[in-house]
Motif scaffolding. Structure first.
Motif, PDB file in Angstrom:
ATOM      1  N   PRO A 265      50.658  14.140 -30.628  1.00 38.41           N
ATOM      2  CA  PRO A 265      50.125  12.971 -31.335  1.00 38.41           C
ATOM      3  C   PRO A 265      48.973  12.338 -30.549  1.00 38.41           C
ATOM      4  O   PRO A 265      49.083  12.115 -29.340  1.00 38.41           O
ATOM      5  CB  PRO A 265      51.330  12.018 -31.416  1.00 38.41           C
ATOM      6  CG  PRO A 265      52.528  12.892 -31.249  1.00 38.41           C
ATOM      7  CD  PRO A 265      52.101  13.990 -30.322  1.00 38.41           C
ATOM      8  N   TYR A 266      47.875  12.071 -31.245  1.00 36.59           N
ATOM      9  CA  TYR A 266      46.738  11.437 -30.590  1.00 36.59           C
ATOM     10  C   TYR A 266      45.979  10.588 -31.595  1.00 36.59           C
ATOM     11  O   TYR A 266      46.119  10.738 -32.805  1.00 36.59           O
ATOM     12  CB  TYR A 266      45.810  12.484 -29.972  1.00 36.59           C
ATOM     13  CG  TYR A 266      45.062  13.354 -30.964  1.00 36.59           C
ATOM     14  CD1 TYR A 266      43.778  13.031 -31.396  1.00 36.59           C
ATOM     15  CD2 TYR A 266      45.649  14.523 -31.477  1.00 36.59           C
ATOM     16  CE1 TYR A 266      43.104  13.828 -32.295  1.00 36.59           C
ATOM     17  CE2 TYR A 266      44.980  15.324 -32.369  1.00 36.59           C
ATOM     18  CZ  TYR A 266      43.702  14.984 -32.789  1.00 36.59           C
ATOM     19  OH  TYR A 266      43.038  15.778 -33.688  1.00 36.59           O
ATOM     20  N   GLU A 267      45.196   9.684 -31.059  1.00 37.42           N
ATOM     21  CA  GLU A 267      44.304   8.885 -31.889  1.00 37.42           C
ATOM     22  C   GLU A 267      42.935   8.887 -31.242  1.00 37.42           C
ATOM     23  O   GLU A 267      42.812   8.938 -30.013  1.00 37.42           O
ATOM     24  CB  GLU A 267      44.821   7.454 -32.056  1.00 37.42           C
ATOM     25  CG  GLU A 267      44.971   6.681 -30.763  1.00 37.42           C
ATOM     26  CD  GLU A 267      45.586   5.311 -30.958  1.00 37.42           C
ATOM     27  OE1 GLU A 267      45.208   4.386 -30.221  1.00 37.42           O
ATOM     28  OE2 GLU A 267      46.441   5.175 -31.862  1.00 37.42           O
ATOM     29  N   THR A 268      41.897   8.868 -32.059  1.00 39.61           N
ATOM     30  CA  THR A 268      40.531   8.922 -31.535  1.00 39.61           C
ATOM     31  C   THR A 268      39.939   7.525 -31.469  1.00 39.61           C
ATOM     32  O   THR A 268      40.189   6.679 -32.330  1.00 39.61           O
ATOM     33  CB  THR A 268      39.641   9.823 -32.404  1.00 39.61           C
ATOM     34  OG1 THR A 268      39.634   9.346 -33.753  1.00 39.61           O
ATOM     35  CG2 THR A 268      40.144  11.268 -32.385  1.00 39.61           C
ATOM     36  N   VAL A 269      39.160   7.307 -30.416  1.00 40.32           N
ATOM     37  CA  VAL A 269      38.415   6.063 -30.239  1.00 40.32           C
ATOM     38  C   VAL A 269      36.953   6.449 -30.110  1.00 40.32           C
ATOM     39  O   VAL A 269      36.539   7.021 -29.084  1.00 40.32           O
ATOM     40  CB  VAL A 269      38.883   5.294 -28.992  1.00 40.32           C
ATOM     41  CG1 VAL A 269      38.080   3.996 -28.841  1.00 40.32           C
ATOM     42  CG2 VAL A 269      40.378   5.014 -29.041  1.00 40.32           C
ATOM     43  N   ASP A 270      36.176   6.220 -31.157  1.00 37.68           N
ATOM     44  CA  ASP A 270      34.768   6.594 -31.156  1.00 37.68           C
ATOM     45  C   ASP A 270      33.949   5.517 -30.441  1.00 37.68           C
ATOM     46  O   ASP A 270      33.955   4.349 -30.848  1.00 37.68           O
ATOM     47  CB  ASP A 270      34.259   6.777 -32.583  1.00 37.68           C
ATOM     48  CG  ASP A 270      34.892   7.971 -33.275  1.00 37.68           C
ATOM     49  OD1 ASP A 270      35.512   8.797 -32.579  1.00 37.68           O
ATOM     50  OD2 ASP A 270      34.774   8.071 -34.512  1.00 37.68           O
TER      51      ASP A 270
ATOM     52  N   LYS B 246      45.269   8.466 -26.422  1.00 37.36           N
ATOM     53  CA  LYS B 246      43.978   7.967 -26.887  1.00 37.36           C
ATOM     54  C   LYS B 246      42.886   8.907 -26.396  1.00 37.36           C
ATOM     55  O   LYS B 246      42.792   9.186 -25.195  1.00 37.36           O
ATOM     56  CB  LYS B 246      43.716   6.556 -26.364  1.00 37.36           C
ATOM     57  CG  LYS B 246      44.535   5.474 -27.043  1.00 37.36           C
ATOM     58  CD  LYS B 246      44.102   4.087 -26.554  1.00 37.36           C
ATOM     59  CE  LYS B 246      44.910   2.997 -27.250  1.00 37.36           C
ATOM     60  NZ  LYS B 246      44.501   1.651 -26.776  1.00 37.36           N
TER      61      LYS B 246
ATOM     62  N   ASP C  76      46.702   8.823 -21.572  1.00 40.53           N
ATOM     63  CA  ASP C  76      48.009   9.319 -21.989  1.00 40.53           C
ATOM     64  C   ASP C  76      49.085   8.406 -21.410  1.00 40.53           C
ATOM     65  O   ASP C  76      49.688   8.695 -20.384  1.00 40.53           O
ATOM     66  CB  ASP C  76      48.217  10.765 -21.522  1.00 40.53           C
ATOM     67  CG  ASP C  76      49.537  11.352 -22.006  1.00 40.53           C
ATOM     68  OD1 ASP C  76      50.214  10.715 -22.832  1.00 40.53           O
ATOM     69  OD2 ASP C  76      49.903  12.453 -21.545  1.00 40.53           O
TER      70      ASP C  76
ATOM     71  N   TYR D 203      38.955   9.117 -26.162  1.00 41.04           N
ATOM     72  CA  TYR D 203      37.674   8.429 -26.256  1.00 41.04           C
ATOM     73  C   TYR D 203      36.603   9.494 -26.431  1.00 41.04           C
ATOM     74  O   TYR D 203      36.507  10.426 -25.623  1.00 41.04           O
ATOM     75  CB  TYR D 203      37.426   7.608 -24.991  1.00 41.04           C
ATOM     76  CG  TYR D 203      38.439   6.506 -24.791  1.00 41.04           C
ATOM     77  CD1 TYR D 203      38.202   5.224 -25.288  1.00 41.04           C
ATOM     78  CD2 TYR D 203      39.640   6.744 -24.121  1.00 41.04           C
ATOM     79  CE1 TYR D 203      39.140   4.215 -25.117  1.00 41.04           C
ATOM     80  CE2 TYR D 203      40.573   5.735 -23.947  1.00 41.04           C
ATOM     81  CZ  TYR D 203      40.316   4.475 -24.450  1.00 41.04           C
ATOM     82  OH  TYR D 203      41.246   3.478 -24.276  1.00 41.04           O
TER      83      TYR D 203
ATOM     84  N   GLU E 219      40.107  17.626 -28.489  1.00 44.91           N
ATOM     85  CA  GLU E 219      40.812  17.383 -29.751  1.00 44.91           C
ATOM     86  C   GLU E 219      41.444  18.665 -30.275  1.00 44.91           C
ATOM     87  O   GLU E 219      42.575  18.664 -30.779  1.00 44.91           O
ATOM     88  CB  GLU E 219      39.852  16.798 -30.784  1.00 44.91           C
ATOM     89  CG  GLU E 219      40.550  16.386 -32.073  1.00 44.91           C
ATOM     90  CD  GLU E 219      39.663  15.560 -32.986  1.00 44.91           C
ATOM     91  OE1 GLU E 219      40.175  15.131 -34.032  1.00 44.91           O
ATOM     92  OE2 GLU E 219      38.473  15.348 -32.671  1.00 44.91           O
TER      93      GLU E 219
ATOM     94  N   SER F  17      45.408  19.310 -30.912  1.00 44.53           N
ATOM     95  CA  SER F  17      45.873  19.718 -32.235  1.00 44.53           C
ATOM     96  C   SER F  17      46.676  21.007 -32.160  1.00 44.53           C
ATOM     97  O   SER F  17      47.734  21.140 -32.782  1.00 44.53           O
ATOM     98  CB  SER F  17      44.681  19.877 -33.179  1.00 44.53           C
ATOM     99  OG  SER F  17      45.109  20.105 -34.509  1.00 44.53           O
TER     100      SER F  17
ATOM    101  N   PRO G  63      50.715   7.507 -29.002  1.00 46.31           N
ATOM    102  CA  PRO G  63      49.810   8.667 -29.051  1.00 46.31           C
ATOM    103  C   PRO G  63      48.789   8.619 -27.919  1.00 46.31           C
ATOM    104  O   PRO G  63      48.433   7.545 -27.423  1.00 46.31           O
ATOM    105  CB  PRO G  63      49.122   8.507 -30.416  1.00 46.31           C
ATOM    106  CG  PRO G  63      49.999   7.600 -31.202  1.00 46.31           C
ATOM    107  CD  PRO G  63      50.649   6.685 -30.220  1.00 46.31           C
TER     108      PRO G  63
END
Length: 210
Positions: A29-34, A6, A61, A8, A20, A24, A4
């Protein structure tokens, strides 16, 4: 199978939500990094390799790293959009999309975004001036949306994605949307799109400025 993307981010940043929302809508597919920005995570050497100015959002990516929200959403549609043209169907529409991306980086950033930076993040900016700039912009936008579903045409484009987040959350910055029925209807149309994802909300300050 690729990993996915990432993202940030700061979860309350409209610039980050812009990216985001685009991912969407594209069903990527993605994931968040806070990032713990209060403790300087955005200035850490490893992060500066991804975002040299130490800003959010940024994406990784699968080895392609980018920062700047408008640049990222342009990359996303050029890379992942399949059967839908997000950048405009005609030369005029493409130019109008670019115009609204410039507005997102200009009038939106210095108006509703700046006002919200003061009330949500405590930024030392001119809140009264930012609110005035927001209302000047919203008068123009409300007129532009008279008789059309979205900013550029009857279809959603990058222009709408770039504009949505800070305008939808303008009341958190003390900027009322009550006087702008066309903007409120436009926001509702964006929120009705498949795969819409909302941004984290913050308490609305009072009294809200008209």
């Amino acid at each position: 199978m690729t990993a996915p993307i990432k993202l940030y981010r700061n979860p309350k940043s409209g610039h980050c939500h812009r990216v985001e929302l685009m991912m969407s809508f594209l069903d990527v597919p993605y994931e968040t990094v806070d990032l713990d920005m209060a403790n300087g995570a955005h200035k850490a050497p490893a992060y500066l390799k991804i975002s040299p100015l130490g800003q959010v959002p940024a994406i990784d990516d699968n080895g392609v790293t980018l920062s700047d929200s408008n640049g990222i959403i342009t990359y996303l549609v050029e890379t992942y959009a399949k059967d839908y043209n997000w950048t405009g169907r005609t030369p005029e529409e493409k130019a109008q999309v670019q115009r609204w991306l410039s507005v997102a980086a200009g009038e939106i950033a210095y108006g509703p975004c700046a006002a919200r930076l003061v009330t949500v993040f405590g930024a030392p900016l001119d809140h009264v001036g930012a609110v005035a700039k927001a209302h000047a912009l919203f008068k123009v936008m409300d007129a532009a949306l008279d008789g059309t579903r979205f900013l550029v045409s009857d279809r959603i484009t990058l222009a709408d994605v770039a504009g949505y987040s800070y305008i939808a959350h303008a009341p958190e910055g003390g900027v009322s949307l009550e006087a702008y029925p066309n903007i409120r209807a436009w926001l509702s149309r964006i929120e009705a799109q498949p795969n819409f994802v909302a941004m984290a909300t913050s308490p609305i300050p009072g009294p809200v400025q008209a």
